[in-house]
Scaffold this motif. Structure first.
Motif, PDB file in Angstrom:
ATOM      1  N   LEU A 196       0.828  -1.199   0.000  1.00 52.09           N
ATOM      2  CA  LEU A 196       0.000   0.000   0.000  1.00 52.09           C
ATOM      3  C   LEU A 196       0.869   1.257   0.000  1.00 52.09           C
ATOM      4  CD1 LEU A 196      -2.726   1.460   0.270  1.00 52.09           C
ATOM      5  CD2 LEU A 196      -2.580   1.096   2.742  1.00 52.09           C
ATOM      6  N   ASP A 197       1.858   1.295   0.867  1.00 51.57           N
ATOM      7  CA  ASP A 197       2.736   2.460   0.969  1.00 51.57           C
ATOM      8  C   ASP A 197       3.515   2.668  -0.333  1.00 51.57           C
ATOM      9  OD1 ASP A 197       3.994   4.554   2.724  1.00 51.57           O
ATOM     10  OD2 ASP A 197       5.783   3.398   2.252  1.00 51.57           O
ATOM     11  N   ALA A 198       4.054   1.586  -0.880  1.00 52.94           N
ATOM     12  CA  ALA A 198       4.832   1.693  -2.122  1.00 52.94           C
ATOM     13  C   ALA A 198       3.957   2.149  -3.283  1.00 52.94           C
ATOM     14  CB  ALA A 198       5.500   0.362  -2.438  1.00 52.94           C
ATOM     15  N   ALA A 199       2.699   1.678  -3.327  1.00 50.09           N
ATOM     16  CA  ALA A 199       1.790   2.066  -4.408  1.00 50.09           C
ATOM     17  C   ALA A 199       1.506   3.563  -4.357  1.00 50.09           C
ATOM     18  CB  ALA A 199       0.486   1.275  -4.316  1.00 50.09           C
ATOM     19  N   LEU A 200       1.259   4.099  -3.160  1.00 57.53           N
ATOM     20  CA  LEU A 200       0.970   5.523  -3.028  1.00 57.53           C
ATOM     21  C   LEU A 200       2.161   6.378  -3.463  1.00 57.53           C
ATOM     22  CD1 LEU A 200      -0.973   5.572   0.366  1.00 57.53           C
ATOM     23  CD2 LEU A 200      -1.919   5.867  -1.929  1.00 57.53           C
ATOM     24  N   HIS A 201       3.356   5.948  -3.095  1.00 52.21           N
ATOM     25  CA  HIS A 201       4.534   6.712  -3.487  1.00 52.21           C
ATOM     26  C   HIS A 201       4.809   6.589  -4.985  1.00 52.21           C
ATOM     27  CE1 HIS A 201       5.297   6.946   0.877  1.00 52.21           C
ATOM     28  NE2 HIS A 201       5.985   8.025   0.559  1.00 52.21           N
ATOM     29  N   ALA A 202       4.514   5.424  -5.576  1.00 55.82           N
ATOM     30  CA  ALA A 202       4.670   5.280  -7.028  1.00 55.82           C
ATOM     31  C   ALA A 202       3.694   6.180  -7.773  1.00 55.82           C
ATOM     32  CB  ALA A 202       4.461   3.822  -7.422  1.00 55.82           C
ATOM     33  N   MET A 203       2.468   6.291  -7.258  1.00 58.73           N
ATOM     34  CA  MET A 203       1.475   7.172  -7.876  1.00 58.73           C
ATOM     35  C   MET A 203       1.876   8.637  -7.737  1.00 58.73           C
ATOM     36  SD  MET A 203      -1.966   5.199  -6.614  1.00 58.73           S
ATOM     37  CE  MET A 203      -2.168   3.456  -7.002  1.00 58.73           C
ATOM     38  N   ALA A 204       2.448   8.982  -6.578  1.00 56.88           N
ATOM     39  CA  ALA A 204       2.917  10.348  -6.394  1.00 56.88           C
ATOM     40  C   ALA A 204       4.028  10.672  -7.381  1.00 56.88           C
ATOM     41  CB  ALA A 204       3.401  10.541  -4.963  1.00 56.88           C
ATOM     42  N   SER A 205       4.901   9.698  -7.620  1.00 58.32           N
ATOM     43  CA  SER A 205       5.967   9.892  -8.604  1.00 58.32           C
ATOM     44  C   SER A 205       5.397  10.078 -10.004  1.00 58.32           C
ATOM     45  CB  SER A 205       6.921   8.690  -8.569  1.00 58.32           C
ATOM     46  OG  SER A 205       7.946   8.821  -9.534  1.00 58.32           O
ATOM     47  N   GLU A 206       4.348   9.318 -10.323  1.00 58.35           N
ATOM     48  CA  GLU A 206       3.669   9.492 -11.611  1.00 58.35           C
ATOM     49  C   GLU A 206       3.118  10.909 -11.742  1.00 58.35           C
ATOM     50  OE1 GLU A 206       2.720   7.344 -14.400  1.00 58.35           O
ATOM     51  OE2 GLU A 206       4.523   6.350 -13.634  1.00 58.35           O
ATOM     52  N   GLY A 207       2.513  11.408 -10.655  1.00 57.17           N
ATOM     53  CA  GLY A 207       1.953  12.745 -10.674  1.00 57.17           C
ATOM     54  C   GLY A 207       3.002  13.807 -10.924  1.00 57.17           C
ATOM     55  N   GLU A 208       4.196  13.626 -10.363  1.00 58.62           N
ATOM     56  CA  GLU A 208       5.281  14.582 -10.560  1.00 58.62           C
ATOM     57  C   GLU A 208       5.762  14.604 -12.004  1.00 58.62           C
ATOM     58  OE1 GLU A 208       8.151  13.281  -7.768  1.00 58.62           O
ATOM     59  OE2 GLU A 208       7.042  14.019  -5.998  1.00 58.62           O
ATOM     60  N   LYS A 209       5.524  13.499 -12.718  1.00 59.88           N
ATOM     61  CA  LYS A 209       5.960  13.412 -14.119  1.00 59.88           C
ATOM     62  C   LYS A 209       4.824  13.730 -15.092  1.00 59.88           C
ATOM     63  CE  LYS A 209       7.416   9.213 -13.424  1.00 59.88           C
ATOM     64  NZ  LYS A 209       8.026   7.859 -13.617  1.00 59.88           N
ATOM     65  N   GLY A 210       3.709  14.248 -14.581  1.00 54.67           N
ATOM     66  CA  GLY A 210       2.591  14.605 -15.445  1.00 54.67           C
ATOM     67  C   GLY A 210       1.556  13.510 -15.609  1.00 54.67           C
ATOM     68  N   GLY A 211       1.772  12.376 -14.950  1.00 53.78           N
ATOM     69  CA  GLY A 211       0.796  11.298 -15.001  1.00 53.78           C
ATOM     70  C   GLY A 211      -0.122  11.342 -13.786  1.00 53.78           C
ATOM     71  N   TRP A 212      -0.779  10.234 -13.508  1.00 50.48           N
ATOM     72  CA  TRP A 212      -1.664  10.194 -12.347  1.00 50.48           C
ATOM     73  C   TRP A 212      -1.878   8.749 -11.918  1.00 50.48           C
ATOM     74  CZ3 TRP A 212      -7.329   9.199 -12.980  1.00 50.48           C
ATOM     75  CH2 TRP A 212      -7.686   8.848 -14.295  1.00 50.48           C
ATOM     76  N   GLY A 213      -2.421   8.598 -10.741  1.00 53.49           N
ATOM     77  CA  GLY A 213      -2.639   7.258 -10.216  1.00 53.49           C
ATOM     78  C   GLY A 213      -3.927   7.180  -9.414  1.00 53.49           C
ATOM     79  N   VAL A 214      -4.447   5.966  -9.272  1.00 51.26           N
ATOM     80  CA  VAL A 214      -5.685   5.744  -8.528  1.00 51.26           C
ATOM     81  C   VAL A 214      -5.521   4.498  -7.650  1.00 51.26           C
ATOM     82  CG1 VAL A 214      -8.160   5.302  -8.651  1.00 51.26           C
ATOM     83  CG2 VAL A 214      -7.067   6.731 -10.393  1.00 51.26           C
ATOM     84  N   LEU A 215      -5.726   4.682  -6.361  1.00 48.78           N
ATOM     85  CA  LEU A 215      -5.780   3.556  -5.437  1.00 48.78           C
ATOM     86  C   LEU A 215      -7.236   3.209  -5.190  1.00 48.78           C
ATOM     87  CD1 LEU A 215      -4.266   1.721  -3.262  1.00 48.78           C
ATOM     88  CD2 LEU A 215      -5.052   3.457  -1.633  1.00 48.78           C
ATOM     89  N   LEU A 216      -7.630   1.991  -5.520  1.00 51.86           N
ATOM     90  CA  LEU A 216      -8.970   1.500  -5.177  1.00 51.86           C
ATOM     91  C   LEU A 216      -8.837   0.721  -3.874  1.00 51.86           C
ATOM     92  CD1 LEU A 216     -10.313   0.148  -8.608  1.00 51.86           C
ATOM     93  CD2 LEU A 216     -10.507   2.453  -7.651  1.00 51.86           C
ATOM     94  N   TYR A 217      -9.366   1.285  -2.796  1.00 54.13           N
ATOM     95  CA  TYR A 217      -9.279   0.621  -1.499  1.00 54.13           C
ATOM     96  C   TYR A 217     -10.607  -0.081  -1.243  1.00 54.13           C
ATOM     97  CZ  TYR A 217      -7.596  -0.301   3.211  1.00 54.13           C
ATOM     98  OH  TYR A 217      -7.145  -0.930   4.357  1.00 54.13           O
ATOM     99  N   MET A 218     -10.575  -1.417  -1.337  1.00 50.84           N
ATOM    100  CA  MET A 218     -11.778  -2.243  -1.303  1.00 50.84           C
ATOM    101  C   MET A 218     -11.989  -2.820   0.087  1.00 50.84           C
ATOM    102  SD  MET A 218     -12.493  -2.053  -4.575  1.00 50.84           S
ATOM    103  CE  MET A 218     -13.767  -3.303  -4.706  1.00 50.84           C
ATOM    104  N   ARG A 219     -13.213  -2.700   0.592  1.00 49.85           N
ATOM    105  CA  ARG A 219     -13.550  -3.225   1.914  1.00 49.85           C
ATOM    106  C   ARG A 219     -13.887  -4.710   1.801  1.00 49.85           C
ATOM    107  NH1 ARG A 219     -14.890   0.757   5.481  1.00 49.85           N
ATOM    108  NH2 ARG A 219     -14.596  -0.911   7.002  1.00 49.85           N
ATOM    109  N   GLN A 220     -12.832  -5.515   1.609  1.00 48.99           N
ATOM    110  CA  GLN A 220     -13.012  -6.964   1.467  1.00 48.99           C
ATOM    111  C   GLN A 220     -11.830  -7.652   2.151  1.00 48.99           C
ATOM    112  OE1 GLN A 220     -13.560  -7.497  -2.751  1.00 48.99           O
ATOM    113  NE2 GLN A 220     -11.576  -6.636  -3.276  1.00 48.99           N
TER     114      GLN A 220
END
Length: 323
Positions: A196-220
């Motif tokens: 979870l932590d690594a995914a959020l930081h990878a998405m933040a890195s994408e955002g810095e490069k002009g991309g974006w990310g989405v975490l789907l947090y599922m209650r399962q």
């Protein structure tokens, strides 16, 4: 009459018990398996009616070592298989043991359920966006959160969006199933918290490069079997069983996650294609089967530790994860 063994209380009993085929198989109840079609729920009777103590000894594998001798049992004809399957599925969705005390006389009439009823309850198309807000997080201060709710389900899923959403660029997406022990308590038995932590930081890195990310947090929790049943599986792992065999002994599936709901969340966010962070080809296939276009599978493996080495090896060797 049909009542879940785990939620029954007081001086209750049943003429018979309904259990899953996988639980019956782990109990080596050969006569039940031979009398039933493969993977059909098993209705069985003992010499005496099941009181609550005897029923729990059959239903809960954590009690197997304390109650090694069970039976003899006799398989009964199951003329209401559709209702039985629906009842066992509802037990899984409720996070309780898939076992029921049964009065075989009039059981089908007392359980007016069918597979279509369960499907209607889990209908992902009824999921809607409930709220949106800005949510600065440690990995990205510009993150936004979107909450989803269905009128038929008390679980509330969320999506965390990092970076600027653009239609011409597929986002980096992580489908992350809730893990209280790993995400919140820092459990070392799994890799959920670090993923979870690594995914959020990878998405933040994408955002810095002009991309974006989405975490789907599922209650399962526990891949869809619930927190208490996941902890039961942990107890079985302490006895030497791996994650797959622990779930089987519980009479529960190793994989019960809700991929249609994840696909619906992406659809509501107007996301047409994704770059999926996963080591699990089966997750790629499951989302693709729901109409999600996966432009790329992005590996998401992290180092092991002395407590989760076997867990990760089971993922690799028995569940096909690319680790």
């Amino acid at each position: 009459m049909l009542q879940p063994v785990e939620t029954a209380f007081g001086d209750v009993s049943g003429e018979a018990m309904l259990i899953s085929a996988t639980r019956a198989a782990t109990l080596k109840l050969i006569n039940q398996i031979e009398a039933a079609a493969p993977r059909q729920p098993v209705l069985m009777r003992a010499a005496d009616p099941f009181d609550l103590s005897a029923a729990l000894a059959v239903a809960d594998p954590a009690l197997d070592m304390a109650n090694p001798l069970k039976g003899p049992f006799k398989a009964l004809p199951l003329g209401w298989e559709d209702q039985a399957r629906a009842a066992l599925e509802l037990a899984r969705m409720a996070g309780v043991l898939p076992a029921y005390l049964v009065d075989p006389q009039g059981a089908a009439e007392a359980v007016p359920l069918s597979a279509t009823d369960v499907a209607a309850f889990a209908d992902a198309t009824r999921l809607q966006i409930a709220s949106r807000a800005r949510l600065p997080v440690a990995a990205a201060e510009d993150a936004r959160i979107v909450a989803f709710r269905s009128p038929d389900d008390t679980r509330e899923h969320v999506a965390l969006i990092i970076g600027e959403q653009t239609a011409d660029r597929a986002p980096l997406v992580r489908l992350h199933s809730e893990c209280l022990t790993g995400d919140i308590l820092g459990s070392l038995k799994c890799d959920c918290g670090p993923q979870l932590d690594a995914a959020l930081h990878a998405m933040a890195s994408e955002g810095e490069k002009g991309g974006w990310g989405v975490l789907l947090y599922m209650r399962q929790e526990g891949r869809g079997i619930g927190l208490v049943n996941k902890l039961r599986a942990y107890r079985l792992q302490d006895q030497g069983f791996d994650t797959v065999d622990a779930n089987t002994r519980l009479g529960l599936p190793d994989e019960a996650r809700d991929f249609p709901t994840a696909a619906r969340m992406l659809d509501l966010l107007e996301i047409k294609a994704i770059r999926l962070m996963t080591n699990n080809p089966a997750k790629v296939d499951a989302l693709s089967a729901q109409g999600v276009h996966i432009a790329e599978r992005v590996p998401h493996a992290l180092p092991d530790n002395p407590h989760n080495t076997r867990y990760l090896a089971t993922k690799r060797d028995r569940s096909g994860h690319l680790l």
